[in-house]
Design an enzyme around this catalytic site. Structure first.
Site, PDB file in Angstrom:
ATOM      1  N   TYR A  34       0.839  -1.202   0.000  1.00 15.82           N
ATOM      2  CA  TYR A  34       0.000   0.000   0.000  1.00 15.82           C
ATOM      3  C   TYR A  34       0.877   1.256   0.000  1.00 15.82           C
ATOM      4  O   TYR A  34       0.652   2.176  -0.785  1.00 15.82           O
ATOM      5  CB  TYR A  34      -0.932  -0.002   1.214  1.00 15.82           C
ATOM      6  CG  TYR A  34      -1.838   1.191   1.244  1.00 15.82           C
ATOM      7  CD1 TYR A  34      -3.034   1.190   0.547  1.00 15.82           C
ATOM      8  CD2 TYR A  34      -1.483   2.338   1.949  1.00 15.82           C
ATOM      9  CE1 TYR A  34      -3.860   2.302   0.552  1.00 15.82           C
ATOM     10  CE2 TYR A  34      -2.301   3.446   1.958  1.00 15.82           C
ATOM     11  CZ  TYR A  34      -3.493   3.432   1.266  1.00 15.82           C
ATOM     12  OH  TYR A  34      -4.302   4.536   1.271  1.00 15.82           O
ATOM     13  N   TRP A  84      -7.511   2.372 -10.664  1.00 13.56           N
ATOM     14  CA  TRP A  84      -6.758   2.493  -9.408  1.00 13.56           C
ATOM     15  C   TRP A  84      -7.418   1.644  -8.320  1.00 13.56           C
ATOM     16  O   TRP A  84      -6.748   0.886  -7.607  1.00 13.56           O
ATOM     17  CB  TRP A  84      -6.675   3.960  -8.999  1.00 13.56           C
ATOM     18  CG  TRP A  84      -5.949   4.202  -7.702  1.00 13.56           C
ATOM     19  CD1 TRP A  84      -6.521   4.459  -6.490  1.00 13.56           C
ATOM     20  CD2 TRP A  84      -4.537   4.212  -7.485  1.00 13.56           C
ATOM     21  NE1 TRP A  84      -5.545   4.625  -5.532  1.00 13.56           N
ATOM     22  CE2 TRP A  84      -4.321   4.480  -6.119  1.00 13.56           C
ATOM     23  CE3 TRP A  84      -3.442   4.023  -8.309  1.00 13.56           C
ATOM     24  CZ2 TRP A  84      -3.050   4.566  -5.566  1.00 13.56           C
ATOM     25  CZ3 TRP A  84      -2.171   4.106  -7.756  1.00 13.56           C
ATOM     26  CH2 TRP A  84      -1.983   4.376  -6.408  1.00 13.56           C
ATOM     27  N   HIS A  97       1.374   4.112  -3.077  1.00 12.87           N
ATOM     28  CA  HIS A  97       1.083   5.538  -2.873  1.00 12.87           C
ATOM     29  C   HIS A  97       2.317   6.418  -3.033  1.00 12.87           C
ATOM     30  O   HIS A  97       2.190   7.613  -3.256  1.00 12.87           O
ATOM     31  CB  HIS A  97       0.378   5.754  -1.539  1.00 12.87           C
ATOM     32  CG  HIS A  97      -1.076   5.409  -1.625  1.00 12.87           C
ATOM     33  ND1 HIS A  97      -1.509   4.111  -1.592  1.00 12.87           N
ATOM     34  CD2 HIS A  97      -2.154   6.186  -1.804  1.00 12.87           C
ATOM     35  CE1 HIS A  97      -2.823   4.110  -1.736  1.00 12.87           C
ATOM     36  NE2 HIS A  97      -3.241   5.343  -1.869  1.00 12.87           N
ATOM     37  N   TYR A 126      -5.255  16.744   1.045  1.00 15.39           N
ATOM     38  CA  TYR A 126      -5.587  15.328   1.203  1.00 15.39           C
ATOM     39  C   TYR A 126      -4.378  14.603   1.776  1.00 15.39           C
ATOM     40  O   TYR A 126      -3.298  14.627   1.205  1.00 15.39           O
ATOM     41  CB  TYR A 126      -5.957  14.772  -0.165  1.00 15.39           C
ATOM     42  CG  TYR A 126      -6.500  13.368  -0.216  1.00 15.39           C
ATOM     43  CD1 TYR A 126      -6.863  12.646   0.915  1.00 15.39           C
ATOM     44  CD2 TYR A 126      -6.667  12.746  -1.446  1.00 15.39           C
ATOM     45  CE1 TYR A 126      -7.362  11.371   0.832  1.00 15.39           C
ATOM     46  CE2 TYR A 126      -7.176  11.464  -1.544  1.00 15.39           C
ATOM     47  CZ  TYR A 126      -7.516  10.783  -0.412  1.00 15.39           C
ATOM     48  OH  TYR A 126      -8.018   9.508  -0.497  1.00 15.39           O
TER      49      TYR A 126
END
Length: 121
Positions: A28, A86, A32, A51
């Site tokens: 993960y 995605w 990212h 964000y």
């Protein structure tokens, strides 16, 4: 839980959580660190800003603001093939991403102390 009352207010800070599957943390984070440029462009197009995603073990804490409300941002991203790709590419990493109604796992504030920022240098 339904969306926070201020989820449509431009600039309101929103927070939701995800849970990763055991062992998925490193992948993960790697994914990212290599976010697709077209995904970043979509986030901008959707009006999402400020964000951030935080991680504690298997818990992911997503904090963001929107220019035109969360509903607008969701509609823009939901209509995008980039978002669909995605999401499919990461689906195997998640244990939990939504409630029984398909709503994000919203977190709500229980304490807020804005404090006083330091004076300009």
């Amino acid at each position: 839980m339904s969306a926070p009352a201020d989820s449509e207010a431009p600039g309101a800070q929103l927070c939701y959580v995800y849970r990763l599957r055991p062992g998925a943390g490193q992948e993960y984070e790697r994914r990212h660190a290599e976010v697709w440029p077209e995904l970043s462009a979509l986030i901008d197009e959707a009006g999402i800003y400020d964000y951030r995603i935080y991680r504690q073990g298997l818990l992911l804490i997503c904090v963001l603001r929107t220019r035109n409300g969360f509903g607008h941002a969701s509609r823009v991203t939901a209509a995008s093939q980039v978002q669909a790709r995605w999401t499919r590419s990461l689906a195997h990493l998640f244990a939990e991403v939504a409630d029984a109604d398909g709503e994000p796992l919203w977190a709500y504030p229980v304490f807020d102390h804005p404090g006083h920022p330091p004076p300009p240098a």
